[in-house]
Design a protein around this motif. Sequence first.
Motif, PDB file in Angstrom:
ATOM      1  N   THR A 167      26.912  36.577  32.401  1.00 14.88           N
ATOM      2  CA  THR A 167      25.692  36.318  32.467  1.00 14.88           C
ATOM      3  C   THR A 167      25.712  34.657  32.657  1.00 14.88           C
ATOM      4  O   THR A 167      24.785  33.843  32.153  1.00 14.88           O
ATOM      5  N   CYS A 168      26.402  34.434  33.591  1.00 17.63           N
ATOM      6  CA  CYS A 168      26.530  32.867  34.073  1.00 17.63           C
ATOM      7  C   CYS A 168      25.226  32.356  34.704  1.00 17.63           C
ATOM      8  O   CYS A 168      25.215  31.247  35.188  1.00 17.63           O
ATOM      9  N   GLY A 169      24.498  33.266  35.288  1.00 13.91           N
ATOM     10  CA  GLY A 169      23.306  32.731  35.970  1.00 13.91           C
ATOM     11  C   GLY A 169      23.503  33.068  37.677  1.00 13.91           C
ATOM     12  O   GLY A 169      22.615  32.879  38.280  1.00 13.91           O
TER      13      GLY A 169
ATOM     14  N   PHE B  91      32.717  40.739  39.009  1.00 12.72           N
ATOM     15  CA  PHE B  91      33.924  40.693  39.420  1.00 12.72           C
ATOM     16  C   PHE B  91      34.437  42.291  39.460  1.00 12.72           C
ATOM     17  O   PHE B  91      34.558  43.043  38.263  1.00 12.72           O
ATOM     18  N   GLU B  92      34.790  42.694  40.655  1.00  9.23           N
ATOM     19  CA  GLU B  92      35.378  43.958  40.412  1.00  9.23           C
ATOM     20  C   GLU B  92      36.713  44.368  41.277  1.00  9.23           C
ATOM     21  O   GLU B  92      37.060  43.712  42.435  1.00  9.23           O
ATOM     22  N   VAL B  93      37.635  44.968  40.518  1.00  9.32           N
ATOM     23  CA  VAL B  93      38.944  45.060  41.108  1.00  9.32           C
ATOM     24  C   VAL B  93      39.091  46.552  41.187  1.00  9.32           C
ATOM     25  O   VAL B  93      38.803  47.451  40.457  1.00  9.32           O
ATOM     26  N   ARG B  94      39.782  47.000  42.388  1.00 10.67           N
ATOM     27  CA  ARG B  94      40.078  48.457  42.814  1.00 10.67           C
ATOM     28  C   ARG B  94      41.559  48.399  43.055  1.00 10.67           C
ATOM     29  O   ARG B  94      42.139  47.821  43.910  1.00 10.67           O
ATOM     30  N   LEU B  95      42.336  49.459  42.452  1.00  8.60           N
ATOM     31  CA  LEU B  95      43.711  49.437  42.548  1.00  8.60           C
ATOM     32  C   LEU B  95      43.989  50.927  42.710  1.00  8.60           C
ATOM     33  O   LEU B  95      43.007  51.801  42.193  1.00  8.60           O
ATOM     34  N   PRO B  96      45.274  51.577  43.185  1.00 10.43           N
ATOM     35  CA  PRO B  96      45.537  52.818  43.304  1.00 10.43           C
ATOM     36  C   PRO B  96      45.525  53.422  41.876  1.00 10.43           C
ATOM     37  O   PRO B  96      46.090  52.831  40.968  1.00 10.43           O
ATOM     38  N   ALA B  97      45.049  54.844  41.551  1.00 12.97           N
ATOM     39  CA  ALA B  97      45.048  55.327  40.308  1.00 12.97           C
ATOM     40  C   ALA B  97      46.628  55.923  39.993  1.00 12.97           C
ATOM     41  O   ALA B  97      47.191  56.333  41.104  1.00 12.97           O
ATOM     42  N   ALA B  98      46.751  56.147  38.853  1.00 14.41           N
ATOM     43  CA  ALA B  98      47.958  57.032  38.495  1.00 14.41           C
ATOM     44  C   ALA B  98      47.574  58.325  38.341  1.00 14.41           C
ATOM     45  O   ALA B  98      46.590  58.913  38.429  1.00 14.41           O
ATOM     46  N   VAL B  99      48.698  58.932  38.223  1.00 11.81           N
ATOM     47  CA  VAL B  99      48.308  60.669  38.382  1.00 11.81           C
ATOM     48  C   VAL B  99      47.631  61.358  37.051  1.00 11.81           C
ATOM     49  O   VAL B  99      46.844  62.086  37.087  1.00 11.81           O
ATOM     50  N   THR B 100      48.183  60.573  36.046  1.00 10.71           N
ATOM     51  CA  THR B 100      47.544  61.190  34.432  1.00 10.71           C
ATOM     52  C   THR B 100      46.490  60.091  34.150  1.00 10.71           C
ATOM     53  O   THR B 100      46.525  59.073  34.308  1.00 10.71           O
ATOM     54  N   GLU B 101      45.866  60.662  33.023  1.00 11.27           N
ATOM     55  CA  GLU B 101      44.693  59.564  32.476  1.00 11.27           C
ATOM     56  C   GLU B 101      44.788  59.730  31.049  1.00 11.27           C
ATOM     57  O   GLU B 101      45.471  60.767  30.303  1.00 11.27           O
TER      58      GLU B 101
ATOM     59  N   GLY C 229      36.617  41.695  44.418  1.00 12.24           N
ATOM     60  CA  GLY C 229      35.298  41.410  45.254  1.00 12.24           C
ATOM     61  C   GLY C 229      34.253  40.568  44.109  1.00 12.24           C
ATOM     62  O   GLY C 229      34.489  40.860  42.906  1.00 12.24           O
ATOM     63  N   VAL C 230      33.401  40.467  44.525  1.00  8.38           N
ATOM     64  CA  VAL C 230      32.382  39.480  43.435  1.00  8.38           C
ATOM     65  C   VAL C 230      30.983  39.687  44.026  1.00  8.38           C
ATOM     66  O   VAL C 230      30.905  39.339  45.391  1.00  8.38           O
ATOM     67  N   ARG C 231      29.974  40.047  43.245  1.00  8.06           N
ATOM     68  CA  ARG C 231      28.642  39.948  43.608  1.00  8.06           C
ATOM     69  C   ARG C 231      27.857  39.388  42.589  1.00  8.06           C
ATOM     70  O   ARG C 231      28.164  39.590  41.101  1.00  8.06           O
ATOM     71  N   ASN C 232      26.565  39.002  42.788  1.00  6.06           N
ATOM     72  CA  ASN C 232      25.618  38.526  41.789  1.00  6.06           C
ATOM     73  C   ASN C 232      24.849  39.949  41.473  1.00  6.06           C
ATOM     74  O   ASN C 232      24.460  40.692  42.068  1.00  6.06           O
ATOM     75  N   ALA C 233      24.782  40.047  39.953  1.00  8.97           N
ATOM     76  CA  ALA C 233      24.338  41.351  39.429  1.00  8.97           C
ATOM     77  C   ALA C 233      23.708  40.862  37.768  1.00  8.97           C
ATOM     78  O   ALA C 233      24.272  40.542  37.370  1.00  8.97           O
ATOM     79  N   GLY C 234      22.482  41.505  37.553  1.00  7.51           N
ATOM     80  CA  GLY C 234      21.782  41.216  36.418  1.00  7.51           C
ATOM     81  C   GLY C 234      21.848  39.757  35.682  1.00  7.51           C
ATOM     82  O   GLY C 234      22.283  39.740  34.509  1.00  7.51           O
TER      83      GLY C 234
END
Length: 340
Positions: free
Chosen positions: A268-270, A329-339, A319-324
């Motif tokens: 909530t940095c503004g 800040f959102e990071v996207r990486l390859p997923a592993a096989v199991t959860e 990436g980063v965007r203004n929201a709320g």
Amino acid sequence: MTDLLLIGGYALLAGGVVGAGGALALRLLRGRSILVHILLLLAVTVLAVVAGVVTVAYAMFLSGHDLGVVLVTVGASAVVSLLVGGLFGHRLAAAAVWARAARDRERRIEAGRRELVAWVSHDLRTPLAGLRAMAEALEDGVVGDPATAAEYHRRIRVEADRMAQLVDDLFELSRINAGALRLAPTAVPLRDLVSDALAGVAPLAASRRITLDAPETGWPVVRASERELARVISNLLINSVRYTPADGTVRVEAGRDHSDVWLAVSDTCGGIPEPDLARVFDVAFRGERSRTPDPAHTGGGLGLAIVRGLVEAHGGRVGVRNAGGGCRFEVRLPAAVTER
């Protein structure tokens, strides 16, 4: 000899007219690509040959059949020339674009290096001056009060820790830029890394009355190098806590989309001014106005640059965007096989 000179004059006149038109066309198209210029030059050459042949044919009273044969031969040669010239021009244009992009990238890197040197010089000079003043005061016996001496010792330790962190960030960034980073990807549960990162940043958040929020369940497993991913999460959390005003909130959440795992840190940095959004992950960028950190916690402006380098080394993106009323800040990486 007179006939040859006359024929040469006719051909030269016809070619000169076409050449003048080509020169004018080149001037009008001077802002176009190299490919367009090469094709235009080939077309002018072919047209000059055709104009000379036609002019000489009429001057010599050649039959229509002979003129047609000559023009067909010239036309076939023109097609081959244009095809070869087009292929060569396309490669040359691609090389020119690559060279221009390389020059632009080199200029950006050089500008970033100069900016980094300026920032680091400032960030080292300030604590060093304070350390020297406090050390001299203690050495000369100016400070006699035990409580004041203890405070000086505490501040010396704090400044030394800040400098050590700056040097560590510089070393990590140099490894990333030099391509010396060696990852050891494994199946890493995000829940464990986020829990450790939240515990590490909790004292700083508590001192600023900032609430840390994260869901209890729903954490996916990601394929990544555990040490480097832990640093990514820690840097994002520290960045959000430092730039969030007192009594604010920093939230961490994660999920899975198809073959990607995403992790988001919201605060909530503004918000970040729109012109600065594209520069947030640049080396030594700190922002202004609502993104100005507490001077007591100012770093070298390398945390988010390290985040981007580590994420891209994993084949992911950030990436980063203004929201709320803040930043996400959102990071996207390859997923592993199991959860889990």
